[in-house]
Design a protein around this motif. Sequence first.
Motif, PDB file in Angstrom:
ATOM      1  N   GLU A   1      55.737  37.594  42.290  1.00 16.90           N
ATOM      2  CA  GLU A   1      55.559  36.370  41.587  1.00 16.90           C
ATOM      3  C   GLU A   1      55.161  35.667  42.719  1.00 16.90           C
ATOM      4  O   GLU A   1      55.487  35.722  44.109  1.00 16.90           O
ATOM      5  CB  GLU A   1      56.910  35.682  41.266  1.00 16.90           C
ATOM      6  CG  GLU A   1      57.379  36.137  39.915  1.00 16.90           C
ATOM      7  CD  GLU A   1      56.528  35.913  38.794  1.00 16.90           C
ATOM      8  OE1 GLU A   1      55.970  34.728  38.800  1.00 16.90           O
ATOM      9  OE2 GLU A   1      56.552  36.716  37.954  1.00 16.90           O
ATOM     10  N   HIS A   2      53.872  34.702  42.494  1.00 21.36           N
ATOM     11  CA  HIS A   2      53.145  34.036  43.807  1.00 21.36           C
ATOM     12  C   HIS A   2      53.165  32.717  43.380  1.00 21.36           C
ATOM     13  O   HIS A   2      53.373  32.172  42.162  1.00 21.36           O
ATOM     14  CB  HIS A   2      51.755  34.569  43.868  1.00 21.36           C
ATOM     15  CG  HIS A   2      51.522  35.717  44.501  1.00 21.36           C
ATOM     16  ND1 HIS A   2      51.689  36.022  45.806  1.00 21.36           N
ATOM     17  CD2 HIS A   2      51.441  37.189  43.820  1.00 21.36           C
ATOM     18  CE1 HIS A   2      51.473  37.284  46.123  1.00 21.36           C
ATOM     19  NE2 HIS A   2      51.429  37.933  44.998  1.00 21.36           N
ATOM     20  N   LEU A   3      52.794  31.787  44.606  1.00 19.48           N
ATOM     21  CA  LEU A   3      53.018  30.292  44.232  1.00 19.48           C
ATOM     22  C   LEU A   3      51.670  29.977  43.605  1.00 19.48           C
ATOM     23  O   LEU A   3      51.593  28.704  42.972  1.00 19.48           O
ATOM     24  CB  LEU A   3      53.230  29.719  45.706  1.00 19.48           C
ATOM     25  CG  LEU A   3      54.438  30.179  46.375  1.00 19.48           C
ATOM     26  CD1 LEU A   3      54.633  29.562  47.513  1.00 19.48           C
ATOM     27  CD2 LEU A   3      55.739  29.587  45.442  1.00 19.48           C
ATOM     28  N   LEU A   4      50.675  30.739  43.758  1.00 18.11           N
ATOM     29  CA  LEU A   4      49.191  30.225  43.320  1.00 18.11           C
ATOM     30  C   LEU A   4      49.039  31.033  42.237  1.00 18.11           C
ATOM     31  O   LEU A   4      49.326  32.260  42.072  1.00 18.11           O
ATOM     32  CB  LEU A   4      48.185  30.457  44.637  1.00 18.11           C
ATOM     33  CG  LEU A   4      48.493  29.673  45.682  1.00 18.11           C
ATOM     34  CD1 LEU A   4      47.547  29.943  46.862  1.00 18.11           C
ATOM     35  CD2 LEU A   4      48.730  28.195  45.362  1.00 18.11           C
ATOM     36  N   ALA A   5      47.996  30.675  41.368  1.00 19.70           N
ATOM     37  CA  ALA A   5      47.730  31.066  40.089  1.00 19.70           C
ATOM     38  C   ALA A   5      45.842  31.171  40.214  1.00 19.70           C
ATOM     39  O   ALA A   5      45.381  30.403  40.513  1.00 19.70           O
ATOM     40  CB  ALA A   5      47.921  30.597  38.890  1.00 19.70           C
ATOM     41  N   LEU A   6      45.403  32.468  40.198  1.00 21.12           N
ATOM     42  CA  LEU A   6      44.250  32.656  39.986  1.00 21.12           C
ATOM     43  C   LEU A   6      43.554  32.935  38.704  1.00 21.12           C
ATOM     44  O   LEU A   6      43.974  33.843  37.769  1.00 21.12           O
ATOM     45  CB  LEU A   6      43.778  33.792  40.943  1.00 21.12           C
ATOM     46  CG  LEU A   6      42.305  34.283  40.828  1.00 21.12           C
ATOM     47  CD1 LEU A   6      41.416  33.520  41.649  1.00 21.12           C
ATOM     48  CD2 LEU A   6      42.301  35.988  41.757  1.00 21.12           C
ATOM     49  N   LYS A   7      42.578  32.316  38.276  1.00 22.35           N
ATOM     50  CA  LYS A   7      42.032  32.280  36.870  1.00 22.35           C
ATOM     51  C   LYS A   7      40.331  32.538  37.148  1.00 22.35           C
ATOM     52  O   LYS A   7      39.809  31.724  38.160  1.00 22.35           O
ATOM     53  CB  LYS A   7      41.983  31.047  36.171  1.00 22.35           C
ATOM     54  CG  LYS A   7      43.618  31.178  35.796  1.00 22.35           C
ATOM     55  CD  LYS A   7      43.747  29.859  34.871  1.00 22.35           C
ATOM     56  CE  LYS A   7      45.153  29.853  34.350  1.00 22.35           C
ATOM     57  NZ  LYS A   7      45.346  28.652  33.366  1.00 22.35           N
ATOM     58  N   VAL A   8      39.700  33.267  36.531  1.00 18.50           N
ATOM     59  CA  VAL A   8      38.210  33.696  36.701  1.00 18.50           C
ATOM     60  C   VAL A   8      37.615  33.491  35.250  1.00 18.50           C
ATOM     61  O   VAL A   8      38.195  33.925  34.314  1.00 18.50           O
ATOM     62  CB  VAL A   8      38.005  35.022  37.328  1.00 18.50           C
ATOM     63  CG1 VAL A   8      36.624  35.356  37.369  1.00 18.50           C
ATOM     64  CG2 VAL A   8      38.626  35.075  38.849  1.00 18.50           C
ATOM     65  N   MET A   9      36.554  32.806  35.186  1.00 19.44           N
ATOM     66  CA  MET A   9      35.862  32.710  33.996  1.00 19.44           C
ATOM     67  C   MET A   9      34.319  32.753  34.155  1.00 19.44           C
ATOM     68  O   MET A   9      33.621  32.333  35.150  1.00 19.44           O
ATOM     69  CB  MET A   9      36.247  31.378  33.300  1.00 19.44           C
ATOM     70  CG  MET A   9      35.468  31.254  31.958  1.00 19.44           C
ATOM     71  SD  MET A   9      35.757  29.777  31.268  1.00 19.44           S
ATOM     72  CE  MET A   9      35.171  28.483  32.348  1.00 19.44           C
ATOM     73  N   ARG A  10      33.667  33.480  33.403  1.00 20.09           N
ATOM     74  CA  ARG A  10      32.092  33.763  33.589  1.00 20.09           C
ATOM     75  C   ARG A  10      31.522  32.499  32.926  1.00 20.09           C
ATOM     76  O   ARG A  10      32.052  32.070  31.704  1.00 20.09           O
ATOM     77  CB  ARG A  10      32.064  35.168  32.748  1.00 20.09           C
ATOM     78  CG  ARG A  10      30.468  35.393  32.787  1.00 20.09           C
ATOM     79  CD  ARG A  10      29.855  36.418  31.880  1.00 20.09           C
ATOM     80  NE  ARG A  10      28.386  36.678  31.728  1.00 20.09           N
ATOM     81  CZ  ARG A  10      27.713  37.299  30.976  1.00 20.09           C
ATOM     82  NH1 ARG A  10      28.056  37.795  30.032  1.00 20.09           N
ATOM     83  NH2 ARG A  10      26.006  37.175  31.386  1.00 20.09           N
ATOM     84  N   LEU A  11      30.445  32.044  33.483  1.00 25.07           N
ATOM     85  CA  LEU A  11      29.753  30.965  33.075  1.00 25.07           C
ATOM     86  C   LEU A  11      28.630  31.445  32.101  1.00 25.07           C
ATOM     87  O   LEU A  11      27.632  32.253  33.158  1.00 25.07           O
ATOM     88  CB  LEU A  11      29.407  30.079  34.120  1.00 25.07           C
ATOM     89  CG  LEU A  11      30.516  29.561  34.864  1.00 25.07           C
ATOM     90  CD1 LEU A  11      30.029  28.510  36.063  1.00 25.07           C
ATOM     91  CD2 LEU A  11      31.571  28.756  33.975  1.00 25.07           C
ATOM     92  N   THR A  12      28.408  31.129  31.063  1.00 23.68           N
ATOM     93  CA  THR A  12      27.013  31.547  30.348  1.00 23.68           C
ATOM     94  C   THR A  12      26.622  30.314  29.354  1.00 23.68           C
ATOM     95  O   THR A  12      27.344  29.568  29.227  1.00 23.68           O
ATOM     96  CB  THR A  12      27.383  32.683  29.326  1.00 23.68           C
ATOM     97  OG1 THR A  12      28.426  32.561  28.523  1.00 23.68           O
ATOM     98  CG2 THR A  12      27.763  33.978  30.192  1.00 23.68           C
ATOM     99  N   LYS A  13      25.414  30.413  28.831  1.00 27.01           N
ATOM    100  CA  LYS A  13      25.017  29.498  27.978  1.00 27.01           C
ATOM    101  C   LYS A  13      25.705  29.334  26.765  1.00 27.01           C
ATOM    102  O   LYS A  13      26.191  30.419  26.213  1.00 27.01           O
ATOM    103  CB  LYS A  13      23.347  29.736  27.725  1.00 27.01           C
ATOM    104  CG  LYS A  13      22.590  29.460  28.925  1.00 27.01           C
ATOM    105  CD  LYS A  13      22.127  28.024  29.324  1.00 27.01           C
ATOM    106  CE  LYS A  13      21.362  28.108  30.459  1.00 27.01           C
ATOM    107  NZ  LYS A  13      21.079  26.758  30.902  1.00 27.01           N
TER     108      LYS A  13
END
Length: 417
Positions: free
Chosen positions: A9-21
């Motif tokens: 369990e971490h204090l920070l949350a990482l989110k990654v999203m691809r950017l497309t048209k």
Amino acid sequence: MDVNQTKQEHLLALKVMRLTKPTLFTNLPVTCEDRDLPGNLFGQLMREDPSTIKGAETLMLGEMLTLPQNFGNIFLGETFSSYISVHNDSNQVVKDILVKADLQTSSQRLNLSASNSAVADLKPECCIDDVIHHEVKEIGTHILVCAVSYTTQYGEKLYFRKFFKFQVLKPLDVKTKFYNAESDLSSVTDEVFLEAQIQNITTSPMFMEKVSLEPSMMYNVTELNLVASGDDGESTFGKMSYLQPMDTRQYLYCLKPKPEYAEKAGVIKGVTVIGKLDIVWKTNLGERGRLQTSQLQRMAPGYGDIRLSLEMIPDTVNLEEPFDIICKITNCSERTMDLVLEMCNTRSIHWCGVSGRQLGKLSPGAFLSLPLTLLSSVQGLQSISGLRLTDTFLKRTYEYDDIAQVCVVCPYISNES
């Protein structure tokens, strides 16, 4: 995209999203005739639907845009863009936050982070955002590695990573063919024609913005994909240069050696670098892609020890009237030659002048221009043959037949009515 998360369990949350048209929203129009049971019900519902085009409700394309519902495909030459967000989900201040994004390919590891400096602190419910871009230049498996390190308010240093795996596909199939010019003076110009076959192997149409050939330092290139129309040339493929899925298109280019290389017979031989293709296209809503091929290579034709070419020859000559040609004799070997010229008559071609004359010594890479006179005794398209060059040092004879062709016509016009 595969995501591997750590169990801690971490204090920070990482989110990654691809950017497309985004894509145009499509609907399925349902219609019926007025005399059918629903009557005008379906038409009224489509007119009230906000996603349809007013006045053209039966079209599948609407006026709205939809965000991507999945990761989608990434093709070679496109720009991969991704949004990275680190959010503080805890109720305490986190210090010294460092976010790093690397892209691992089959051959290298690239750092895509815009900044490598750490953020001093991150308050609760706050976030750090970053957008990364990378022009994809390799096909195959790619892994986006996102690493986050930080320090808690108690001085504990923590670290975690996430891996995002995706495949890069090939958008185009490019095949090239080389052709040597077959004209009478091709032996002087050394013209080479390049045919490039480009096939769209994706599932969506492409707008071909540019397909050009960047020649090497030895050649000048002329594009043969335009048709003269007014002041500007028009593309042979029309104004709307679309390439549908699995369609193939041929592009043609003419390459000529630069004068400083064409004059040296020993330079352009063996494997030579022609240049590389530069292809630019656009797909969904103008999303741009670019692909450059590796250096295209060609095996130059061999000319042997002595190369005989024509610098000047008329297209049409009169029957039984002498005409002049200029031959260019080049020593392509690495030794000096002492040459003797012999002219042998054929059934239709008769040489004028003394056969067996001495041409003198010719050093390696040197050439001489030799004017000759001949006549034809037969009408029609005649082939010039019968030249023999003998190297007196090695007692070796080189025969040259079918050097060029000339059209022989009769200059007399009949007055018979």
